[in-house]
Design a protein around this motif. Structure first.
Motif, PDB file in Angstrom:
ATOM      1  N   ALA A  71      99.443 -68.640  11.780  1.00 55.20           N
ATOM      2  CA  ALA A  71      98.890 -67.735  12.794  1.00 55.20           C
ATOM      3  C   ALA A  71      97.615 -67.069  12.292  1.00 55.20           C
ATOM      4  CB  ALA A  71      99.931 -66.674  13.165  1.00 55.20           C
ATOM      5  N   ALA A  72      97.590 -66.700  10.998  1.00 49.75           N
ATOM      6  CA  ALA A  72      96.395 -66.065  10.429  1.00 49.75           C
ATOM      7  C   ALA A  72      95.203 -67.012  10.461  1.00 49.75           C
ATOM      8  CB  ALA A  72      96.677 -65.617   8.996  1.00 49.75           C
ATOM      9  N   LYS A  90      99.277 -59.207  14.190  1.00 53.82           N
ATOM     10  CA  LYS A  90      98.491 -57.976  14.247  1.00 53.82           C
ATOM     11  C   LYS A  90      97.937 -57.546  12.897  1.00 53.82           C
ATOM     12  CE  LYS A  90     102.510 -54.875  13.877  1.00 53.82           C
ATOM     13  NZ  LYS A  90     103.242 -53.767  14.525  1.00 53.82           N
ATOM     14  N   SER A  91      98.512 -58.036  11.798  1.00 54.60           N
ATOM     15  CA  SER A  91      98.053 -57.602  10.472  1.00 54.60           C
ATOM     16  C   SER A  91      96.615 -58.010  10.184  1.00 54.60           C
ATOM     17  CB  SER A  91      98.979 -58.160   9.380  1.00 54.60           C
ATOM     18  OG  SER A  91      98.910 -59.567   9.339  1.00 54.60           O
ATOM     19  N   VAL A  92      96.133 -59.088  10.825  1.00 54.16           N
ATOM     20  CA  VAL A  92      94.780 -59.584  10.541  1.00 54.16           C
ATOM     21  C   VAL A  92      93.750 -59.126  11.577  1.00 54.16           C
ATOM     22  CG1 VAL A  92      95.707 -61.606   9.350  1.00 54.16           C
ATOM     23  CG2 VAL A  92      95.125 -61.780  11.769  1.00 54.16           C
ATOM     24  N   LEU A  99      86.034 -64.075   3.434  1.00 59.63           N
ATOM     25  CA  LEU A  99      86.656 -63.470   4.617  1.00 59.63           C
ATOM     26  C   LEU A  99      87.919 -64.228   5.019  1.00 59.63           C
ATOM     27  CD1 LEU A  99      83.491 -62.630   6.738  1.00 59.63           C
ATOM     28  CD2 LEU A  99      85.227 -60.975   6.011  1.00 59.63           C
ATOM     29  N   GLN A 100      87.898 -65.552   4.874  1.00 61.03           N
ATOM     30  CA  GLN A 100      89.107 -66.321   5.188  1.00 61.03           C
ATOM     31  C   GLN A 100      90.206 -66.023   4.169  1.00 61.03           C
ATOM     32  OE1 GLN A 100      88.534 -70.529   5.745  1.00 61.03           O
ATOM     33  NE2 GLN A 100      90.572 -70.806   6.610  1.00 61.03           N
ATOM     34  N   ALA A 101      89.816 -65.876   2.901  1.00 58.42           N
ATOM     35  CA  ALA A 101      90.800 -65.558   1.860  1.00 58.42           C
ATOM     36  C   ALA A 101      91.442 -64.195   2.101  1.00 58.42           C
ATOM     37  CB  ALA A 101      90.129 -65.600   0.484  1.00 58.42           C
ATOM     38  N   ILE A 102      90.634 -63.218   2.488  1.00 58.94           N
ATOM     39  CA  ILE A 102      91.162 -61.872   2.721  1.00 58.94           C
ATOM     40  C   ILE A 102      92.040 -61.846   3.972  1.00 58.94           C
ATOM     41  CG2 ILE A 102      89.444 -60.707   4.200  1.00 58.94           C
ATOM     42  CD1 ILE A 102      89.380 -58.471   2.132  1.00 58.94           C
ATOM     43  N   THR A 103      91.707 -62.691   4.963  1.00 56.74           N
ATOM     44  CA  THR A 103      92.548 -62.803   6.160  1.00 56.74           C
ATOM     45  C   THR A 103      93.938 -63.295   5.790  1.00 56.74           C
ATOM     46  OG1 THR A 103      90.621 -63.310   7.542  1.00 56.74           O
ATOM     47  CG2 THR A 103      92.769 -63.922   8.421  1.00 56.74           C
ATOM     48  N   LEU A 104      94.005 -64.324   4.948  1.00 56.61           N
ATOM     49  CA  LEU A 104      95.292 -64.886   4.543  1.00 56.61           C
ATOM     50  C   LEU A 104      96.069 -63.912   3.652  1.00 56.61           C
ATOM     51  CD1 LEU A 104      94.100 -68.520   3.834  1.00 56.61           C
ATOM     52  CD2 LEU A 104      95.531 -67.772   5.722  1.00 56.61           C
TER      53      LEU A 104
END
Length: 386
Positions: A320-321, A199-201, A305-310
């Motif tokens: 999962a992220a 849920k964090s992402v 955006l992928q970096a901020i997701t991780l």
């Protein structure tokens, strides 16, 4: 400064290049293969969509399994099934068999790419995440540019069977390369529960989805639009790929120094501008101007955006992220192509690209409202802990 260009990082990056090249060889050739079997446009759409839907359904489970059992088993297993799936196209003799194969191929694609992308992000030092993301994303983008050309070239001079075999061979090379890489991630022993939901992402998934809705429109309809204005669409994708390859590493380094937000917001604005320019284009100059702007904008936004997701996800939930990130991109591309296809059917390509610009505007607004503040707060917490 911690090393980025380790042997394992290089092997995985080149492995991704071979795997994605193999995959994108099918994009322009499989519809022609289906038509030659006697399939119609609806069956072409179903076959192309079957892989995407299978991948979207399977990715969240793969992400949870990666965090529980580690990356390597699923990377090797996914690549083996991917190789077998690619080779089995040689024996397809009907649409129903093809649909089943596309579902299997989609499951292997979800497993192999999620495992490989998660493994490679494990190898990137935290302080160089943006730069590392930029480089390995560039390898995938380069594959998107050369894969279709290789597939069409082999098909035109030889046969579909030779093309499928060559694609399978590239996948074997990808497997051999990844076998030589060391996996730094160690699964937590004693953890029995497999968590698929992270849920964090969730806040960043919506901006990613709307950005890739527009990307689905670009990849699907620029060739048709270019033909309408009597321009070679290959020049658009060539300029786009070259600009993207040049801008991604620079944007990655910039995001490491200034934070992802400082890159994502202007990148999304530039992407909107690129789509507006494209909607008004009537010649090669307008098409190429749009390609340059889109290459810089999209090329900078996607890895950030992928970096901020991780960064938003816990360290033990990176699998999962990554799975959620890929699911959002797959859904955006697939649904974008379908929905924007309806727009083009009832209006025009100009309206289609304008709607695509609105989709990226929604991504920008959602990012600014729901992600920007939260990501900066996480950055402050991590900085304080260091």
């Amino acid at each position: 400064m911690e090393r980025l260009w380790t042997k394992s990082f290089i092997l995985m990056t080149v492995g991704l290049l071979f795997l994605f090249t193999s995959f994108y060889m099918l994009y322009p050739t499989l519809p022609l293969f289906i038509k030659e079997m006697g399939g119609n446009e609806r069956q072409v759409g179903l076959a192309m969509g079957a892989l995407m839907l299978s991948s979207v359904a399977f990715r969240p489970f793969v992400g949870g399994l990666l965090d529980r059992f580690g990356r390597r088993p699923f990377m090797i297993g996914g690549l083996l099934v991917f190789i077998a799936s690619m080779y089995m196209y040689n024996w397809v003799g009907g649409i129903l068999v093809l649909m089943g194969l596309r579902i299997l191929h989609g499951m292997s694609w979800a497993m192999s790419t999620t495992a490989m992308m998660t493994a490679i992000t494990d190898m990137i030092p935290a302080k160089r995440r943006g730069e590392g993301m930029g480089w390995f994303s560039t390898s995938m983008t380069f594959a998107m540019a050369i894969g279709p050309m290789i597939g069409l070239g082999i098909m035109q001079v030889d046969s579909y069977q030779s093309m499928f075999q060559f694609a399978a061979a590239l996948s074997v090379v990808a497997l051999l390369l990844t076998l030589g890489a060391k996996m730094p991630f160690k699964p937590i022993t004693g953890q029995k529960k497999i968590q698929i939901f992270e849920k964090s992402v969730l806040p960043v998934m919506a901006p990613i989805f709307f950005l890739f809705v527009a990307y689905g429109g670009i990849t699907t309809f620029v060739p048709l639009f270019a033909a309408e204005i009597q321009v070679n669409s290959g020049t658009f994708f060539l300029v786009y790929a070259a600009t993207l390859a040049l801008s991604r590493p620079i944007a990655g380094k910039l995001s490491d120094r200034t934070g992802e937000v400082a890159v994502i917001v202007p990148a999304l604005i530039m992407t909107i501008l690129a789509l507006i320019v494209l909607s008004f284009s009537t010649s090669l100059f307008g098409l190429l101007s749009s390609a340059v702007l889109y290459g810089i904008g999209f090329g900078s936004a996607q890895p950030a955006l992928q970096a901020i997701t991780l960064r938003m996800a816990p360290k033990d939930r990176q699998g999962a992220a990554n799975a959620f990130f890929s699911t959002a991109t797959d859904l955006g591309i697939g649904l974008g192509a379908i929905l924007l296809g309806l727009v083009s059917e009832y209006t025009s390509y100009s309206v289609l690209f304008s709607v695509s610009a609105v989709s990226v505007l929604i991504a920008l607004l959602l990012f600014t409202l729901y992600v920007k503040r939260k990501s900066m707060h996480i950055g402050e917490k991590s900085g304080a802990s260091e």
